[in-house]
Write a protein that holds these residues in place. Sequence first.
Motif, PDB file in Angstrom:
ATOM      1  N   GLN A   3       0.839  -1.203   0.000  1.00 29.52           N
ATOM      2  CA  GLN A   3       0.000   0.000   0.000  1.00 29.52           C
ATOM      3  C   GLN A   3       0.872   1.249   0.000  1.00 29.52           C
ATOM      4  N   LYS A   4       0.458   2.242  -0.745  1.00 31.59           N
ATOM      5  CA  LYS A   4       1.200   3.486  -0.824  1.00 31.59           C
ATOM      6  C   LYS A   4       0.937   4.346   0.412  1.00 31.59           C
ATOM      7  N   ALA A   5       1.930   5.142   0.760  1.00 26.48           N
ATOM      8  CA  ALA A   5       1.829   6.012   1.924  1.00 26.48           C
ATOM      9  C   ALA A   5       2.702   7.239   1.701  1.00 26.48           C
ATOM     10  N   ILE A   6       2.506   8.229   2.539  1.00 27.40           N
ATOM     11  CA  ILE A   6       3.315   9.447   2.502  1.00 27.40           C
ATOM     12  C   ILE A   6       4.058   9.560   3.827  1.00 27.40           C
ATOM     13  N   VAL A   7       5.352   9.740   3.744  1.00 27.07           N
ATOM     14  CA  VAL A   7       6.184   9.938   4.936  1.00 27.07           C
ATOM     15  C   VAL A   7       6.477  11.428   5.061  1.00 27.07           C
ATOM     16  N   ARG A   8       6.118  12.011   6.192  1.00 26.07           N
ATOM     17  CA  ARG A   8       6.345  13.436   6.414  1.00 26.07           C
ATOM     18  C   ARG A   8       7.425  13.629   7.471  1.00 26.07           C
ATOM     19  N   LYS A  66       8.163  23.801   7.069  1.00 26.94           N
ATOM     20  CA  LYS A  66       7.403  23.098   6.053  1.00 26.94           C
ATOM     21  C   LYS A  66       7.794  21.624   6.058  1.00 26.94           C
ATOM     22  N   PRO A  67       6.832  20.737   6.200  1.00 32.71           N
ATOM     23  CA  PRO A  67       7.178  19.313   6.256  1.00 32.71           C
ATOM     24  C   PRO A  67       7.698  18.790   4.917  1.00 32.71           C
ATOM     25  N   ILE A  68       8.634  17.865   4.998  1.00 32.48           N
ATOM     26  CA  ILE A  68       9.162  17.202   3.799  1.00 32.48           C
ATOM     27  C   ILE A  68       8.323  15.960   3.551  1.00 32.48           C
ATOM     28  N   LYS A  69       7.830  15.783   2.340  1.00 36.73           N
ATOM     29  CA  LYS A  69       6.980  14.652   1.994  1.00 36.73           C
ATOM     30  C   LYS A  69       7.735  13.709   1.058  1.00 36.73           C
ATOM     31  N   LEU A  70       7.741  12.447   1.447  1.00 37.62           N
ATOM     32  CA  LEU A  70       8.398  11.416   0.638  1.00 37.62           C
ATOM     33  C   LEU A  70       7.410  10.282   0.392  1.00 37.62           C
ATOM     34  N   ASP A  71       7.446   9.728  -0.813  1.00 34.00           N
ATOM     35  CA  ASP A  71       6.566   8.604  -1.160  1.00 34.00           C
ATOM     36  C   ASP A  71       7.091   7.325  -0.524  1.00 34.00           C
ATOM     37  N   GLY A  72       6.178   6.597   0.106  1.00 32.22           N
ATOM     38  CA  GLY A  72       6.563   5.349   0.762  1.00 32.22           C
ATOM     39  C   GLY A  72       5.638   4.208   0.394  1.00 32.22           C
ATOM     40  N   THR A  73       6.054   3.004   0.786  1.00 32.27           N
ATOM     41  CA  THR A  73       5.284   1.791   0.529  1.00 32.27           C
ATOM     42  C   THR A  73       5.330   0.901   1.757  1.00 32.27           C
ATOM     43  N   VAL A  74       4.202   0.316   2.119  1.00 29.73           N
ATOM     44  CA  VAL A  74       4.159  -0.607   3.251  1.00 29.73           C
ATOM     45  C   VAL A  74       4.911  -1.878   2.854  1.00 29.73           C
ATOM     46  N   LYS A 121      -2.295   6.873  17.133  1.00 34.54           N
ATOM     47  CA  LYS A 121      -3.478   7.672  16.905  1.00 34.54           C
ATOM     48  C   LYS A 121      -4.505   7.453  18.005  1.00 34.54           C
ATOM     49  N   ASN A 122      -4.597   6.240  18.470  1.00 33.47           N
ATOM     50  CA  ASN A 122      -5.506   5.912  19.565  1.00 33.47           C
ATOM     51  C   ASN A 122      -4.661   5.533  20.769  1.00 33.47           C
ATOM     52  N   GLU A 123      -4.404   6.491  21.634  1.00 35.05           N
ATOM     53  CA  GLU A 123      -3.503   6.258  22.761  1.00 35.05           C
ATOM     54  C   GLU A 123      -4.111   5.348  23.811  1.00 35.05           C
ATOM     55  N   ARG A 124      -5.397   5.121  23.740  1.00 38.95           N
ATOM     56  CA  ARG A 124      -6.032   4.276  24.739  1.00 38.95           C
ATOM     57  C   ARG A 124      -5.799   2.793  24.470  1.00 38.95           C
ATOM     58  N   ALA A 125      -5.369   2.442  23.270  1.00 39.39           N
ATOM     59  CA  ALA A 125      -5.153   1.038  22.936  1.00 39.39           C
ATOM     60  C   ALA A 125      -3.874   0.541  23.574  1.00 39.39           C
ATOM     61  N   ASN A 126      -3.914  -0.643  24.136  1.00 40.53           N
ATOM     62  CA  ASN A 126      -2.736  -1.233  24.769  1.00 40.53           C
ATOM     63  C   ASN A 126      -1.924  -2.062  23.784  1.00 40.53           C
ATOM     64  N   LEU A 127      -2.596  -2.708  22.853  1.00 37.86           N
ATOM     65  CA  LEU A 127      -1.921  -3.573  21.901  1.00 37.86           C
ATOM     66  C   LEU A 127      -1.917  -2.925  20.525  1.00 37.86           C
ATOM     67  N   VAL A 128      -0.755  -2.961  19.879  1.00 36.54           N
ATOM     68  CA  VAL A 128      -0.599  -2.374  18.550  1.00 36.54           C
ATOM     69  C   VAL A 128       0.180  -3.333  17.666  1.00 36.54           C
ATOM     70  N   TYR A 129       0.212  -3.036  16.374  1.00 40.99           N
ATOM     71  CA  TYR A 129       0.949  -3.829  15.403  1.00 40.99           C
ATOM     72  C   TYR A 129       2.015  -2.953  14.756  1.00 40.99           C
ATOM     73  N   ALA A 130       3.216  -3.498  14.642  1.00 36.97           N
ATOM     74  CA  ALA A 130       4.314  -2.756  14.027  1.00 36.97           C
ATOM     75  C   ALA A 130       4.202  -2.848  12.510  1.00 36.97           C
ATOM     76  N   VAL A 131       4.446  -1.724  11.843  1.00 35.94           N
ATOM     77  CA  VAL A 131       4.382  -1.645  10.378  1.00 35.94           C
ATOM     78  C   VAL A 131       5.607  -0.880   9.891  1.00 35.94           C
ATOM     79  N   LYS A 132       6.253  -1.397   8.844  1.00 40.02           N
ATOM     80  CA  LYS A 132       7.386  -0.716   8.229  1.00 40.02           C
ATOM     81  C   LYS A 132       6.956  -0.105   6.900  1.00 40.02           C
ATOM     82  N   VAL A 133       7.249   1.168   6.748  1.00 36.15           N
ATOM     83  CA  VAL A 133       6.973   1.866   5.496  1.00 36.15           C
ATOM     84  C   VAL A 133       8.315   2.247   4.880  1.00 36.15           C
ATOM     85  N   SER A 134       8.634   1.624   3.768  1.00 35.46           N
ATOM     86  CA  SER A 134       9.911   1.883   3.094  1.00 35.46           C
ATOM     87  C   SER A 134       9.777   3.085   2.167  1.00 35.46           C
TER      88      SER A 134
END
Length: 309
Positions: free
Chosen positions: A241-246, A253-261, A278-291
């Motif tokens: 999936q495509k993503a934007i890294v800021r 001014k933020p630097i925007k780079l194109d990324g991919t999961v 984004k949801n600080e109330r959650a205790n469990l999360v999943y790690a994701v790498k965006v290259s």
Amino acid sequence: MKKIHSGMNMTKLGICLLLSTCMIFSVSCRKNKGDADAYGVCEATEIIVSSESNGKMLSFDIQEGESYQKGDDLGCIDTFHTYLQIKQLESSINAVLARRPNTGSQIRVLEDKLATLEKEKKRVHNLIEANAASTKQMDDIQAEINITKSQLAATKSTLSTQDQSLLEEVEAMRFQMQQLQHALESCHIKAPITGTIINKYIEENELAYQGKPLFKMADLTNMFIKVYITEDALSSIKLGQKAIVRLDNKDGKPIKLDGTVSWISPKAEFTPKMIQTKNERANLVYAVKVSFKNDGSAKIGMPGEVLFK
């Protein structure tokens, strides 16, 4: 008339309130649309290169922050001892090969003897037919032929065994030679990847030993940012999936780079303390790498944001 006028004022007021609500909703939507989906820090693939040989570091002219191509010669450890071992082993191999039996000449002697006996056997056979020789002479020649044949077979077997044994000894030495050749090549330090020197742990003329770290190298062109997402957002993210890294900039001014999961953790973990989700109330999360492809703006450890498309 007053009632009609009052009704018109109420209608105008309602329209104004409705427009105001739409504007607030529109601004709120635009604001939420620009919010980051996850936060993390920039990382790169780092490799620590250690010494594979023991000896004095004869040359090691690299600088931290310099970039090198994969396979570039970065330094050399003293190779004299390994070179002498290779020469000694070459001499041993030549000495073993010199001990190989001269199979052809030894067998040829017995074969010539056997051929002579066969001729003698024919001559005696002709004499016996002419009553000029006794059968005992034929028996003696036949016995000698049989003995010579047995000697020839035994000699062939013995010489073959000796030769095979020497060849196996040489083969074992050749394996040792390959090990020494590999050790000689290992004395030459080469860049394992195309990247930048992050840390240098040894200098020229220092003693290197097997397992001692020499330098750390990282690929700063192809980097990634590791973020954490909650379980409810996991279903909307997939590999590729495509993503934007800021990234933050000094100018604000933020630097925007194109990324991919490029990776999604298969198991959940507790939220790291240094990571905001984004949801600080959650205790469990999943790690994701965006290259992403680094244009020089990103540095290792730099905080960043990710917006998933």
